[in-house]
Scaffold this active site. Sequence first.
Site, PDB file in Angstrom:
ATOM      1  N   CYS A   1      -3.426   4.698   9.561  1.00 41.28           N
ATOM      2  CA  CYS A   1      -2.152   4.123  10.019  1.00 41.28           C
ATOM      3  C   CYS A   1      -1.466   4.989  11.070  1.00 41.28           C
ATOM      4  O   CYS A   1      -0.284   4.824  11.348  1.00 41.28           O
ATOM      5  CB  CYS A   1      -1.217   3.919   8.827  1.00 41.28           C
ATOM      6  SG  CYS A   1      -1.877   2.774   7.607  1.00 41.28           S
TER       7      CYS A   1
ATOM      8  N   CYS B   1       0.843  -1.201   0.000  1.00 43.48           N
ATOM      9  CA  CYS B   1       0.000   0.000   0.000  1.00 43.48           C
ATOM     10  C   CYS B   1       0.877   1.250   0.000  1.00 43.48           C
ATOM     11  O   CYS B   1       0.650   2.185  -0.782  1.00 43.48           O
ATOM     12  CB  CYS B   1      -0.930  -0.017   1.212  1.00 43.48           C
ATOM     13  SG  CYS B   1      -2.101   1.363   1.251  1.00 43.48           S
ATOM     14  N   CYS B   2       1.921   1.261   0.860  1.00 44.79           N
ATOM     15  CA  CYS B   2       2.835   2.411   0.892  1.00 44.79           C
ATOM     16  C   CYS B   2       3.545   2.577  -0.447  1.00 44.79           C
ATOM     17  O   CYS B   2       3.786   3.697  -0.883  1.00 44.79           O
ATOM     18  CB  CYS B   2       3.872   2.242   2.002  1.00 44.79           C
ATOM     19  SG  CYS B   2       3.273   2.597   3.664  1.00 44.79           S
TER      20      CYS B   2
ATOM     21  N   CYS C   1      -0.792   8.619   7.148  1.00 39.15           N
ATOM     22  CA  CYS C   1      -2.168   8.415   6.698  1.00 39.15           C
ATOM     23  C   CYS C   1      -3.082   8.188   7.905  1.00 39.15           C
ATOM     24  O   CYS C   1      -2.664   7.625   8.923  1.00 39.15           O
ATOM     25  CB  CYS C   1      -2.236   7.210   5.771  1.00 39.15           C
ATOM     26  SG  CYS C   1      -1.418   7.465   4.192  1.00 39.15           S
TER      27      CYS C   1
ATOM     28  N   CYS D   1       8.116   3.710   5.419  1.00 38.50           N
ATOM     29  CA  CYS D   1       7.184   3.439   4.344  1.00 38.50           C
ATOM     30  C   CYS D   1       7.883   3.222   3.012  1.00 38.50           C
ATOM     31  O   CYS D   1       7.234   2.966   2.011  1.00 38.50           O
ATOM     32  CB  CYS D   1       6.195   4.587   4.216  1.00 38.50           C
ATOM     33  SG  CYS D   1       6.995   6.180   4.114  1.00 38.50           S
TER      34      CYS D   1
HETATM   35 FE1  SF4 Z   1      -1.315   2.805   2.891  1.00 37.45          FE
HETATM   36 FE2  SF4 Z   1      -1.121   3.210   5.531  1.00 37.45          FE
HETATM   37 FE3  SF4 Z   1       1.066   3.384   3.930  1.00 37.45          FE
HETATM   38 FE4  SF4 Z   1      -0.862   5.254   3.879  1.00 37.45          FE
HETATM   39  S1  SF4 Z   1       0.534   4.777   5.598  1.00 37.45           S
HETATM   40  S2  SF4 Z   1       0.133   4.368   2.130  1.00 37.45           S
HETATM   41  S3  SF4 Z   1      -2.729   3.994   4.148  1.00 37.45           S
HETATM   42  S4  SF4 Z   1      -0.173   1.558   4.383  1.00 37.45           S
END
Ligand code: SF4
Length: 270
Positions: free
Chosen positions: A214, A128-129, A211, A239
């Site tokens: 998170c 996701c990151c 985010c 990340c």
């Molecule tokens: Fe995805 Fe969480 Fe990374 Fe944001 S912080 S990109 S929502 S995993």
Amino acid sequence: MSHTHKGGPLKTHPEMEEIAALVESWKAPEVLRWALDRFHPRLAFASSFGAEDVVVIDLLSRIRRDARIVTLDTGRLHEETYDVIERVRRRYGVTIEVHVPEREAVERLSRDRGLYSFRDSIEARKECCRIRKVEPLRRALHGLEAWMTGLRRTQGVTRVGVPKIECDAAFGLIKVNPIADWSEVQVWDYIREHDVPYNALHDRAFPSIGCSPCTRAVQPGEDPRAGRWWWEQPDQKECGLHATQVETGRTPAEATREHALAAPVPPARG
Ligand code: SF4
């Protein structure tokens, strides 16, 4: 990825090796002035508009208002983060380059893994990151010679070895961290002294803000980054934006020693 700079390998560029040793002794405005003189407009400050970042923007705006500022709208940010981005834009009259993730990649991720896949595993979280942060940052930094961050050494175990200037192996650029040696107290003293706009979440025990799903508030005495991906181990909390020292499997101190550009880390000031 090759780490070239002005036609030669970055690690062996004579000017950079010489300057890296000097930069460690410079104060933040001197580091910024040098970086802007040397690289602008092929230099951008990557900001997530946390406390450190608004300090750097205030410092930058005193040198030149057209310094480039990029940010990532992951699509999962807090309303308070959008709010501070807009307040900063209006206060300093700066242009903020907002980069968003690839639409198709986000749609595929949501369709195949759901809207909270980052809770499933570290790999899923990093995926996701990668989609929402790393790929857009890569696009934002494309064509640059150098980028800047608001990283500080006392922000957590993954950041203790951050030098003021380094070779970023992940992006093949010079990376400048002008307030690497600042303490949290220095950051907040600066914000109050200069009335710098800051993210309202900082007043609700969010020292580090990413985010929305998170990030949580921290308890008194907890590590400042304890509220980021709180379900993971402290040494995994990056990340991929600052991957040089993390995803290589080396500790920050090891990675720093290996960088020809990294000068000895001085004792933290003030
Ligand atoms: Fe995805 Fe969480 Fe990374 Fe944001 S912080 S990109 S929502 S995993």
